[in-house]
Motif scaffolding. Structure first.
Motif, PDB file in Angstrom:
ATOM      1  N   LEU A  91       0.739  -1.274   0.011  1.00 20.50           N
ATOM      2  CA  LEU A  91      -0.046  -0.012  -0.052  1.00 20.50           C
ATOM      3  C   LEU A  91       0.846   1.048   0.025  1.00 20.50           C
ATOM      4  CD1 LEU A  91      -2.826   1.628   0.174  1.00 20.50           C
ATOM      5  CD2 LEU A  91      -2.353   1.204   2.982  1.00 20.50           C
ATOM      6  N   PHE A  92       1.893   1.498   0.845  1.00 13.64           N
ATOM      7  CA  PHE A  92       2.798   2.498   0.903  1.00 13.64           C
ATOM      8  C   PHE A  92       3.499   2.403  -0.347  1.00 13.64           C
ATOM      9  CE2 PHE A  92       6.853   4.322   2.680  1.00 13.64           C
ATOM     10  CZ  PHE A  92       6.233   5.641   2.886  1.00 13.64           C
ATOM     11  N   LEU A  93       3.999   1.454  -1.008  1.00 19.06           N
ATOM     12  CA  LEU A  93       4.749   1.520  -2.306  1.00 19.06           C
ATOM     13  C   LEU A  93       3.760   2.012  -3.297  1.00 19.06           C
ATOM     14  CD1 LEU A  93       7.285   0.738  -3.834  1.00 19.06           C
ATOM     15  CD2 LEU A  93       6.301  -1.493  -4.359  1.00 19.06           C
ATOM     16  N   ASP A 274      -9.974  -5.405  12.354  1.00 15.61           N
ATOM     17  CA  ASP A 274     -10.199  -4.761  10.937  1.00 15.61           C
ATOM     18  C   ASP A 274     -10.864  -3.475  11.055  1.00 15.61           C
ATOM     19  OD1 ASP A 274     -12.633  -5.519  11.741  1.00 15.61           O
ATOM     20  OD2 ASP A 274     -13.247  -6.347   9.941  1.00 15.61           O
ATOM     21  N   VAL A 275     -10.761  -2.629  12.245  1.00 12.47           N
ATOM     22  CA  VAL A 275     -11.446  -1.476  12.251  1.00 12.47           C
ATOM     23  C   VAL A 275     -10.710  -0.448  11.415  1.00 12.47           C
ATOM     24  CG1 VAL A 275     -11.903   0.385  14.305  1.00 12.47           C
ATOM     25  CG2 VAL A 275     -11.991  -2.191  14.544  1.00 12.47           C
ATOM     26  N   ILE A 276      -9.612  -0.434  11.425  1.00 14.72           N
ATOM     27  CA  ILE A 276      -8.761   0.820  10.643  1.00 14.72           C
ATOM     28  C   ILE A 276      -8.425   0.179   9.063  1.00 14.72           C
ATOM     29  CG2 ILE A 276      -6.903   2.212  10.663  1.00 14.72           C
ATOM     30  CD1 ILE A 276      -6.775   2.431  13.787  1.00 14.72           C
ATOM     31  N   ASN A 277      -8.955   1.086   8.228  1.00 12.16           N
ATOM     32  CA  ASN A 277      -8.333   0.535   6.793  1.00 12.16           C
ATOM     33  C   ASN A 277      -8.210   2.557   6.353  1.00 12.16           C
ATOM     34  OD1 ASN A 277     -11.010   1.725   6.062  1.00 12.16           O
ATOM     35  ND2 ASN A 277     -11.519  -0.471   6.145  1.00 12.16           N
ATOM     36  N   PHE A 278      -8.088   2.538   5.257  1.00  8.99           N
ATOM     37  CA  PHE A 278      -7.894   3.721   4.328  1.00  8.99           C
ATOM     38  C   PHE A 278      -8.910   4.659   4.744  1.00  8.99           C
ATOM     39  CE2 PHE A 278      -7.655   7.135   1.331  1.00  8.99           C
ATOM     40  CZ  PHE A 278      -6.240   7.433   1.204  1.00  8.99           C
ATOM     41  N   GLY A 279     -10.174   4.306   4.523  1.00 12.44           N
ATOM     42  CA  GLY A 279     -11.349   4.970   4.627  1.00 12.44           C
ATOM     43  C   GLY A 279     -11.632   5.365   6.000  1.00 12.44           C
ATOM     44  N   SER A 280     -11.648   4.410   6.776  1.00 13.96           N
ATOM     45  CA  SER A 280     -11.966   4.922   8.246  1.00 13.96           C
ATOM     46  C   SER A 280     -10.987   5.770   9.077  1.00 13.96           C
ATOM     47  CB  SER A 280     -12.124   3.636   9.259  1.00 13.96           C
ATOM     48  OG  SER A 280     -10.956   3.021   9.286  1.00 13.96           O
ATOM     49  N   TRP A 281      -9.675   5.735   8.446  1.00 20.42           N
ATOM     50  CA  TRP A 281      -8.678   6.320   9.146  1.00 20.42           C
ATOM     51  C   TRP A 281      -8.909   7.735   8.368  1.00 20.42           C
ATOM     52  CZ3 TRP A 281      -4.809   6.375  12.649  1.00 20.42           C
ATOM     53  CH2 TRP A 281      -3.850   7.425  12.514  1.00 20.42           C
ATOM     54  N   VAL A 371     -17.637  -5.850  -0.553  1.00 20.62           N
ATOM     55  CA  VAL A 371     -18.561  -6.784  -0.366  1.00 20.62           C
ATOM     56  C   VAL A 371     -18.755  -7.581  -1.611  1.00 20.62           C
ATOM     57  CG1 VAL A 371     -19.958  -5.392   1.630  1.00 20.62           C
ATOM     58  CG2 VAL A 371     -20.503  -5.440  -0.981  1.00 20.62           C
ATOM     59  N   PHE A 372     -18.365  -7.045  -2.618  1.00 14.97           N
ATOM     60  CA  PHE A 372     -18.575  -8.061  -3.897  1.00 14.97           C
ATOM     61  C   PHE A 372     -17.450  -9.029  -4.230  1.00 14.97           C
ATOM     62  CE2 PHE A 372     -20.262  -3.757  -5.100  1.00 14.97           C
ATOM     63  CZ  PHE A 372     -21.815  -4.274  -5.206  1.00 14.97           C
ATOM     64  N   PHE A 373     -16.390  -9.111  -3.244  1.00 16.87           N
ATOM     65  CA  PHE A 373     -15.384 -10.233  -3.058  1.00 16.87           C
ATOM     66  C   PHE A 373     -15.598 -10.844  -2.022  1.00 16.87           C
ATOM     67  CE2 PHE A 373     -14.319  -6.641  -5.920  1.00 16.87           C
ATOM     68  CZ  PHE A 373     -13.633  -7.019  -6.840  1.00 16.87           C
ATOM     69  N   PRO A 374     -14.619 -12.110  -1.954  1.00 13.31           N
ATOM     70  CA  PRO A 374     -14.762 -12.910  -0.701  1.00 13.31           C
ATOM     71  C   PRO A 374     -14.171 -12.160   0.408  1.00 13.31           C
ATOM     72  CG  PRO A 374     -14.140 -14.362  -2.586  1.00 13.31           C
ATOM     73  CD  PRO A 374     -14.216 -12.889  -3.103  1.00 13.31           C
ATOM     74  N   LYS A 375     -14.638 -12.156   1.587  1.00 15.74           N
ATOM     75  CA  LYS A 375     -14.436 -11.577   2.584  1.00 15.74           C
ATOM     76  C   LYS A 375     -12.677 -11.757   3.039  1.00 15.74           C
ATOM     77  CE  LYS A 375     -15.364 -10.396   7.314  1.00 15.74           C
ATOM     78  NZ  LYS A 375     -16.449 -10.669   8.785  1.00 15.74           N
ATOM     79  N   GLY A 376     -12.058 -10.868   3.407  1.00 15.53           N
ATOM     80  CA  GLY A 376     -10.736 -10.824   3.638  1.00 15.53           C
ATOM     81  C   GLY A 376      -9.882 -10.855   2.417  1.00 15.53           C
ATOM     82  N   TYR A 377     -10.326 -11.042   0.905  1.00 11.46           N
ATOM     83  CA  TYR A 377      -9.551 -11.156   0.059  1.00 11.46           C
ATOM     84  C   TYR A 377      -8.858  -9.889  -0.503  1.00 11.46           C
ATOM     85  CZ  TYR A 377     -10.129 -16.397  -0.699  1.00 11.46           C
ATOM     86  OH  TYR A 377      -9.987 -17.685  -0.528  1.00 11.46           O
ATOM     87  N   VAL A 378      -9.617  -8.916  -0.543  1.00  9.12           N
ATOM     88  CA  VAL A 378      -9.367  -7.519  -1.031  1.00  9.12           C
ATOM     89  C   VAL A 378      -8.879  -6.563  -0.156  1.00  9.12           C
ATOM     90  CG1 VAL A 378     -10.034  -5.680  -2.664  1.00  9.12           C
ATOM     91  CG2 VAL A 378     -10.593  -8.189  -3.240  1.00  9.12           C
ATOM     92  N   SER A 379      -7.748  -6.028  -0.164  1.00  6.82           N
ATOM     93  CA  SER A 379      -7.199  -5.226   0.806  1.00  6.82           C
ATOM     94  C   SER A 379      -6.916  -3.687   0.190  1.00  6.82           C
ATOM     95  CB  SER A 379      -5.941  -5.534   1.404  1.00  6.82           C
ATOM     96  OG  SER A 379      -4.770  -5.830   0.548  1.00  6.82           O
ATOM     97  N   ASP A 380      -6.480  -2.912   0.812  1.00  7.59           N
ATOM     98  CA  ASP A 380      -6.341  -1.464   0.421  1.00  7.59           C
ATOM     99  C   ASP A 380      -4.777  -1.690  -0.534  1.00  7.59           C
ATOM    100  OD1 ASP A 380      -8.120  -0.212   1.795  1.00  7.59           O
ATOM    101  OD2 ASP A 380      -7.001   0.478   3.554  1.00  7.59           O
ATOM    102  N   ALA A 381      -3.928  -2.594  -0.257  1.00  8.99           N
ATOM    103  CA  ALA A 381      -2.834  -2.793  -1.166  1.00  8.99           C
ATOM    104  C   ALA A 381      -3.451  -3.286  -2.367  1.00  8.99           C
ATOM    105  CB  ALA A 381      -1.921  -3.923  -0.459  1.00  8.99           C
TER     106      ALA A 381
END
Length: 606
Positions: A91-93, A274-281, A371-381
């Motif tokens: 994600l940083f990269l 899983d509380v913090i991601n790009f959107g919630s931050w 939600v259109f993808f399996p849970k936990g498969y798609v991250s911010d990276a």
């Protein structure tokens, strides 16, 4: 040999001495503590000393776990090495690659000049414009790149407002020299300057100065007072840019490395979190950033003379004429950029798409597209890498279907928006390794039991009320980061803070978030951050200027973070309750728990 000579020689080899002596000084840890915990603490303190003193390059120190953890029996190599390229690093990269594309086509400069055109050229408004622009750009670019880009723009505007800086300094001193001559008498000895031809800028500045003194009837004292006022404004301009860049970097996960280290540490210590991601931050940190930026602007504008009646009342005087010239400089620079070309428009589109997709993946307060993808498969990276990968093949010039059928058309090579060579040269790979070193250290602390051992010794601190503990930790980290890299600082302290939160039965986010944000509040010294160093290197700021301004900025920052955590932070992250994703605590323990006062309107209590 004289003592002073010996000290100078020792100072010359200080880094080598630290590298050789620190491991020897820390040896008692291997024998005085439980075996595995002692070994891990040995490595952690060794890295902390090397990071704080920079005896080794930061990236080299970050790689020490690769060799020390396996050889000392703390963690096998197959568990250490993957920490250097977690999805957080990707994600940083992706953020760094997007930033290099923006810089490649000059979109950041267009944004900066457009904002300055809008806010106007009265000193206080211009300082606000500089701070808004620098903070916005540093949300996506590195703080260092933002500062390096904004300072030349600021200097060009200031020269159009006040003339040549050397002339300004000479006017500031002229009154003082006259007073000294009256008190001490004229000096009998004067150094004869080497004759040299003045530059065109100096000629214009001198002519303007002479004309002003002869034509407007001002006394030498009035000229000196006006020059001192202008010099204060100049300092305000220079100091506001690195400060705004540091503040702006806190608003996004990719804006500064400590934010990403927080995510990595949370995933290491609390895999279910899983509380913090790009959107919630972003939803949490953007209001905090804007409030702090506004208060910082008020303080800097007040301290350096920008707050006065001219903000609201128009006056026709010499300052008004200078402001008209500065406005002309900004408009002329913007005009030179020409119309927005296809490459700039494309970068702007992908930049907006990058931000929107990251924000809407799983913002928590509404359902995201993940939600259109399996849970936990798609991250911010995943999102970031998809967008920046497009930049390497998307054309930088508008495609034309007729080109295929026009034999006269130029057959120049196809140029994408971003080349790998440009990305390779622009990305600070040392920061990627530094992130990995932090994650490897956290993994070692967890696997060796050091984290639990530290937590057991922190139980007396649980008697401190949680709001007070959060403020004290934020203030401590903000002070510590004045002397050490913010990345190294947060790597060192986050594991300890996580264990403190668990021992005190308080939501770990309540202590970890404010200290992470506070690690970016390095305002007091030129060596605190690269942006501070760049501004100080201009030669127009003194250390006392930064200390005087930075002390209040640090206090404002700590108060703003405390306000955010105890208001909308509680509502967003449910900070009043101990989370399910954290290790269970023994409620019947004799440990005195921290208590977060309930916020009005919320029925959740600890």
């Amino acid at each position: 040999m004289e003592i002073s000579v010996l000290f100078r020689k020792l100072w010359c080899v200080r880094k080598q001495l630290i590298v050789f002596l620190t491991p020897l000084v820390l040896l008692p840890l291997l024998f005085g503590l439980p075996e595995k915990e002692g070994k891990c603490l040995y490595v952690v303190l060794l890295m902390a000393v090397f990071w704080c003193t920079e005896a080794l390059p930061l990236a080299v120190t970050a790689m020490l776990p690769v060799c020390l953890f396996p050889t000392m029996g703390i963690l096998p190599s197959k568990k250490v090495c993957p920490q250097y390229f977690l999805d957080t690093n990707f994600l940083f990269l992706s953020g760094l690659i997007m930033a290099s594309a923006i810089e490649e086509w000059g979109l950041h400069r267009r944004i900066a000049l457009k904002v300055l055109k809008i806010v106007g050229v009265k000193p206080a408004w211009l300082i606000l414009g500089m701070m808004l622009t620098a903070s916005f750009l540093s949300m996506w670019l590195s703080n260092t790149a933002t500062t390096a880009m904004m300072l030349p723009i600021a200097n060009a505007i200031l020269e159009s407002l006040f003339g040549d800086l050397e002339t300004l300094k000479r006017n500031c001193r002229s009154g003082e020299d006259a007073e000294n001559e009256v008190i001490n008498g004229p000096s009998n000895m004067k150094m004869q300057p080497v004759q040299s031809l003045p530059s065109e800028k100096q000629i214009l500045s001198i002519e303007g100065q002479d004309g002003a003194e002869q034509g407007d009837g001002r006394t030498a004292e009035e000229v000196r007072e006006e020059a001192q006022y202008q010099m204060q404004i100049w300092k305000g301009f220079l100091i506001c840019i690195p400060y705004a860049a540091s503040i702006g970097g806190t608003a996004t996960l990719t804006g500064t490395a400590p934010n990403l280290i927080l995510i990595g540490q949370l995933k290491s210590y609390f895999p279910e979190c899983d509380v913090i991601n790009f959107g919630s931050w972003f939803a949490f940190a953007l209001p905090l950033m804007l409030i702090f930026l506004f208060l910082g602007w008020l303080w800097i504008a007040f301290l350096y003379g920008g707050l006065n009646t001219r903000l609201c009342i128009k006056k026709q005087d010499r300052r008004a004429e200078a402001e008209v010239k500065a406005q002309a400089v900004i408009e002329d620079d913007y005009r030179k950029l020409g119309p927005v070309n296809f490459a700039e428009a494309s970068i702007a589109f992908f930049f907006v798409l990058f931000a929107v997709l990251l924000f809407t993946r799983d913002p928590k307060f509404v359902t995201g597209w993940s939600v259109f993808f399996p849970k936990g498969y798609v991250s911010d990276a995943v999102t970031g890498v998809i967008i920046v990968s497009i930049l390497f093949f998307f054309p930088s010039q508008k495609p034309s279907f007729s080109w295929w059928f026009n034999p006269q058309a130029s057959n120049s090579a196809y140029v994408p928006l971003l080349s790998w060579k440009k990305a390779q040269d622009s990305v600070p790979w040392n920061i990627i390794l530094l992130l990995g070193g932090g994650f490897a250290m956290a993994k070692g602390c967890e696997e060796s039991g050091l984290a639990s051992w530290i937590g057991g010794h922190l139980q007396p601190l649980a008697e401190v009320p949680a709001p007070a503990a959060a403020m004290l930790l934020t203030a401590f980290v903000a002070c510590f980061t004045e002397f050490a890299s913010n990345t190294a600082t947060i790597i060192i302290f986050l594991p300890v803070i996580a264990e403190l939160a668990i021992a005190a039965s308080v939501n770990p986010l309540y202590l970890m978030i404010p200290t992470t944000v506070g690690s970016s509040f390095a305002f007091m010294l030129p060596v605190s951050t690269p942006p501070n160093s760049i501004a100080f290197a201009s030669g127009h700021l003194l250390v006392k200027d930064m200390v005087k301004t930075g002390v209040v900025m640090n206090i404002l920052g700590v108060l703003c973070v405390s306000l955010a955590m105890n208001t909308w932070g509680v509502a967003m992250f449910d900070l009043n309750s101990y989370p399910e994703w954290a290790p269970p605590v023994n409620v019947s323990s004799t440990l005195v728990h921290m208590h977060i006062p309930p916020i009005p309107g919320l029925n959740v209590t600890l």
